[in-house]
Design a protein around this motif. Structure first.
Motif, mmCIF file in Angstrom:
data_model
loop_
_atom_site.group_PDB
_atom_site.id
_atom_site.type_symbol
_atom_site.label_atom_id
_atom_site.label_comp_id
_atom_site.label_asym_id
_atom_site.label_seq_id
_atom_site.Cartn_x
_atom_site.Cartn_y
_atom_site.Cartn_z
ATOM 1 N N ASP B 59 0.813 -1.214 0.000
ATOM 2 C CA ASP B 59 0.000 0.000 0.000
ATOM 3 C C ASP B 59 0.848 1.266 0.000
ATOM 4 O OD1 ASP B 59 -2.346 -1.314 -0.132
ATOM 5 O OD2 ASP B 59 -2.769 -1.278 2.019
ATOM 6 N N ASP B 60 2.066 1.157 0.474
ATOM 7 C CA ASP B 60 2.923 2.338 0.537
ATOM 8 C C ASP B 60 3.731 2.543 -0.734
ATOM 9 O OD1 ASP B 60 1.966 2.557 3.040
ATOM 10 O OD2 ASP B 60 3.828 2.093 4.096
ATOM 11 N N CYS B 61 3.631 1.617 -1.678
ATOM 12 C CA CYS B 61 4.521 1.687 -2.847
ATOM 13 C C CYS B 61 3.925 2.513 -3.975
ATOM 14 C CB CYS B 61 4.840 0.289 -3.367
ATOM 15 S SG CYS B 61 6.013 0.363 -4.746
ATOM 16 N N GLU B 212 -7.626 -1.470 3.065
ATOM 17 C CA GLU B 212 -6.400 -0.698 3.245
ATOM 18 C C GLU B 212 -6.246 -0.135 4.650
ATOM 19 O OE1 GLU B 212 -5.866 2.161 0.095
ATOM 20 O OE2 GLU B 212 -6.580 0.697 -1.361
#
Ligand SMILES: Cc1cc2nc3c(=O)[nH]c(=O)nc-3n(C[C@H](O)[C@H](O)[C@H](O)COP(=O)(O)OP(=O)(O)OC[C@H]3O[C@@H](n4cnc5c(N)ncnc54)[C@H](O)[C@@H]3O)c2cc1C
Ligand code: SF4
Ligand code: SF4
Lengths: 468, 365
Positions: B59-61, B212
């Motif tokens: 999710d952070d990419c 998420e």
């Protein structure tokens, strides 16, 4: 009335954009009691423009923290800004931003964003810049979660294509979504839609044909449409349209959105030649972080806007890895063939360089005494002969990070009109007004500081204007 | 080029991530990656086993799909991890058990249960099998204690040997030998990191699973499972000591240590495995390693059944159902033991070994 329910009502504050500046504005306006709609032109995955690609922000702090190695005072920040802009900054706004940045790390953390010590390979920023845990997209995810929890309404794939502005007063925005146009009304506008770096036609207006060879490091959605409309509606412009932050990135990078991983940190370890296999600038002028951002322009000025960083086996592991492997060959001549350069010309350039290198003690952590003599342009530091095979090369092109042309604002983040009057109900934050503070040059992490500080101010001011 | 697509993809991703490093603070994988510039299959297996699949780096990419760079670290490392179990299986001839692991485990379990039931029926009078027994030694009227101890001791020993061989192969392969030989300090660090599932926390906020929003639920369920398992193990150990040292013979009264430990552990196992299974079911497709669903589910199901049959035995041990339940329980436990080296159980082993290596590497380099 609009068919899309979230577009039907009239909001206190309409925020255009979906990056750091927009979310800080939306959250602060909402916390101040306003009803807020955020219009993000990009699809959900690409939300947050160039903020997705960031990793840190620069803020004043009085002492070391768990993730900052030492204090960073207002004066020091100001000196750094003065230095990088060469004085081309609005002192009042810049000092305001610096002063207000002191609260920013705390405020941003309250919105759910988490920090960490500086990343491997970026130790030079460990004292001044706070790094986002998980990077810019993690930061954005936290801001979006907070905004949603607070009741900010967020619409994706909703590009603003028109603004109804009369006499410096915003009335409504025309929004394009799913092939349909909608009119959205709000009492106040916060423009936080970034610069125009992804608009190649606009870049060409100022750069001419060479702009065709530019690569855009970030989002394809920052096309400057909102900036253009605001300027056309009489908002005063600030900043030089030819100024942009440009670095030399791997020429094999995609046209858009290649992000941080296509950057190359090896210029200081070798030589840089152009299409004609000639050197054109001192590669060892100063520490890399201080010279990082001049190479985009330097390469842009070369024929075909291409250059090649050459180094040998001695330097292979001395810099941060990057996405594409270097081109490799046993001799400089062979390397030239692989790169499509004239082998004889490259061999000559390498031989001349090697002959000019004076003996010295190589140390890439200081301005060492390894330099050339009698060579033009010289290499002032870290000059070592290219003599240890294999030889390597990275092809590079100008990579545009962001543009500086923007809307003039005052200390309330309120736009100013070309006739000198403050706009009635329009505010701006982030890259779209960065030119107020950054006339030129750049210091790492300031982009996020500008967005957060002015975003927060813009949100508060817009909310209080709307509610009065 | 590596031997499998998953390894090649992991190699590609680690090159991307090593140029980016934004996820450096999230878990152990990225700092370990940064110590390397190129990646052997052993390195990738090591990194894959360090990953706890918390999902945060997906999710952070900024380069996750649909971005052209298509970076999905959790999913890719999950495939590599599962392949590594197969690659290090001992003996090699049984590596194929990982291919359709869910089915293999189910068949072994069914056969094992059937064998116990038939064995009990063949060796005992129907009146004994279906009768109600009580008091010390009740279980051993169906199967003599020595036979039980010998059979399960052998199965357990086999599992230990097979897993030790796998571990040896993993350690040889993963990372530069000698660079980070385990020390007391790195072992203790790894015990602490594994014990609290330090890297299943998404860098502090919890892992992501169905959506998420980060939660800590998978960590909680895993704790219940793991510590439940340990409690059950402790219950068996205490009972063994009772038997041999004190001459006290099972079943024990409900307030006695083995029963209390076993009940707490069994409940933990049941709730934990059910929770993990449900989480697996609801996991977002982008984070799932669908090819390995059978393996994960089979292991969770086996643990759940072990606990459930054990609990049923506890509750109904004084009734005529005891004989069949005992056969059921022993069948499941036997199958659990002999399939341990050929199923998801090994994840704990390799992950722990990876954590030890990590603690050594980061402390020493
Ligand atoms: C690779 C890279 C790394 C960087 N690293 C750093 C760093 O570490 N630290 C730092 O301080 N800065 C960094 N920067 C600069 C930083 O990204 C910008 O300064 C910052 O993102 C600006 O924030 P913003 O909110 O103004 O604009 P953005 O984050 O770009 O957001 C603009 C938003 O407006 C939306 N938009 C545009 N037009 C419309 C429209 N017509 N209608 C609706 N929405 C629209 C876009 O989709 C986007 O969401 C980096 C930039 C790049 C490219
Ligand atoms: S997962 Fe994405 S953001 Fe994280 S380190 Fe890798 S490339 Fe960077
Ligand atoms: S542990 Fe989490 S953050 Fe680390 S690699 Fe695995 S999924 Fe990504």
């Amino acid at each position: 009335m609009s068919a899309v329910p979230e577009f039907a009502r009239r909001y206190d504050t309409l925020v255009v954009g979906g990056g750091n500046a927009a979310l800080c504005a939306a959250i602060s306006a909402r916390r101040a009691g306003a009803s807020v709609l955020v219009l993000e032109g990009a699809p959900r995955f690409y939300r947050g423009g160039n903020t997705r690609h960031t990793r840190n922000m620069r803020c004043v702090h009085d002492s070391a923290t768990a993730f900052l190695t030492g204090p960073y005072s207002e004066e020091e920040f100001w000196d750094d800004l003065l230095h990088v802009t060469g004085g081309r900054t609005d002192e009042e706004l810049a000092r305001l931003m610096i002063r207000r940045s002191r609260d920013m790390l705390g405020w941003i953390a309250e919105q759910g964003v988490r920090f960490q010590p500086s990343l491997g390979g970026t130790l030079s920023l460990g004292r001044t810049n706070a790094f986002f845990l998980g990077g810019g997209r993690a930061m954005l995810n936290a801001l979006y979660r907070t905004a949603e929890d607070l009741g900010v309404v967020i619409a994706y794939e909703s590009e603003v294509i028109g603004l109804d502005i009369a006499d410096g007063r915003f009335e409504s925005a025309l929004v394009h979504r799913d092939g349909v146009r909608h009119t959205v009304r709000a009492a106040t506008l916060v423009a936080a839609a970034g610069g125009f770096e992804a608009n190649l036609e606009w870049l060409k207006e100022h750069w001419g044909e060479p702009a065709d060879n530019f690569l855009i490091r970030g989002t394809p959605y920052n096309r400057g449409t909102v900036l253009r409309m605001l300027l056309d509606c009489g908002v005063e412009a600030v900043g030089d349209p030819t100024q942009c932050h440009a670095v030399a990135i791997d020429a094999r990078a995609p046209k858009f959105d290649g992000g941080i991983i296509t950057r190359l940190d090896c210029v200081v370890f070798g030589i840089v030649v152009n299409r004609d296999a000639r050197r054109f600038h001192d590669e060892g002028e100063d520490f890399w972080p201080k010279r990082y951002a001049i190479w985009g322009r330097l390469v842009a000025a070369q024929p075909d806007q291409i250059a090649y960083i050459l180094f040998d086996a001695k330097s292979r592991d001395l810099f941060m890895p990057s996405l594409y492997p270097p081109v490799e060959a046993a001799t400089p001549g062979e390397l030239a063939e692989r790169l499509g350069l004239d082998p004889a010309a490259l061999e000559r350039t390498v031989a001349e360089f090697n002959a000019a290198v004076r003996p010295g003690t190589f140390d890439h952590t200081v301005l060492d005494d390894c330099r050339t003599e009698g060579l033009s342009p010289p290499k002032s530091h870290w000059a070592r002969r290219l003599d240890t095979p294999p030889f390597y090369a990275y092809p590079v092109r100008p990579g545009i990070t962001f543009t500086y042309l923007g809307t003039r604002v005052d200390g309330d983040a309120r736009m100013r009109m070309a006739d000198g009057k403050p706009a009635a109900n329009m505010f701006a934050a982030g890259e779209i007004m960065a030119g107020n503070v950054l006339g030129r040059g750049y210091a790492a992490g300031i982009g996020m500081t500008i967005g957060s500080v002015f975003g927060r101010i813009a949100g508060q001011e817009a909310a209080s204007h709307a509610r009065n | 080029m590596h031997a499998t697509d998953a390894l090649n993809e992991a190699d590609r991703l680690m090159t991307v991530c090593n140029s980016c490093r934004y996820c450096e603070g999230l878990c152990a994988v990225f700092p370990a990656m940064e110590l390397r510039r190129t990646f052997t299959a052993g390195d990738l297996n090591y990194l894959a086993n360090l990953c706890h699949s918390c999902g945060a780096c997906f999710d952070d990419c900024q380069f996750a799909p649909p971005h052209a760079f298509a970076v999905n670290v959790p999913q890719t490392l999950a495939s590599v991890r599962a392949e590594s179990y197969r690659a290090y299986a001992w003996p090699r001839a049984l590596a194929g058990a990982f291919d359709r692991n869910g089915l293999v485990i189910a068949v072994v379990a069914a056969l094992s249960v059937a064998a116990f039931i038939l064995g009990f029926a063949a060796l005992n009078d129907p009146a004994v099998l279906l009768g109600a027994h009580s008091g010390p030694g009740a279980f051993y009227r169906l199967m003599p204690h020595n036979a039980m101890a010998a059979l399960f001791g052998a199965a357990f020993l086999y599992a230990i040997v097979a897993m030790a061989m796998g571990l040896r192969a993993f350690l040889r392969d993963a990372g530069t030998p000698g660079r980070a030989a385990p020390t007391g300090v790195s072992l203790w660090q790894a015990v602490r990191d594994a014990g609290r599932l330090r890297y299943l926390d998404g860098g502090g906020v919890g892992c992501v699973n169905a959506d998420e929003r980060p939660t800590d639920r998978r960590r909680l369920f895993h704790h219940l499972t793991f510590y439940g398992f340990l409690l059950c193990f402790a219950a068996t150990s205490v009972a063994t000591l009772y038997h041999y040292l004190l001459g006290r013979v099972a079943p024990y009264p409900w307030y006695d240590v083995p029963v209390l430990l076993g009940s707490a552990g069994g409940l933990g196992l049941m709730v934990g495995t059910a929770g993990l299974l449900a989480a697996k079911w609801r996991r977002r497709p982008e984070l799932r390693d669908d090819a390995r669903f059978g393996m994960d589910a089979a292991f969770l199901a086996m643990l759940f059944l072990t606990a459930a049959t054990g609990m049923a035995l506890l509750v109904l041990r004084a009734t005529p159902a005891m004989g069949v339940l005992l056969a059921l329980h022993l069948g499941v436990v036997f199958a659990l033991f002999i399939t341990m080296p050929y199923g998801k159980f090994v994840h704990g082993l390799y992950r722990f070994a990876a954590l030890v290596r990590y603690a050594g590497e980061l402390g020493r380099i």
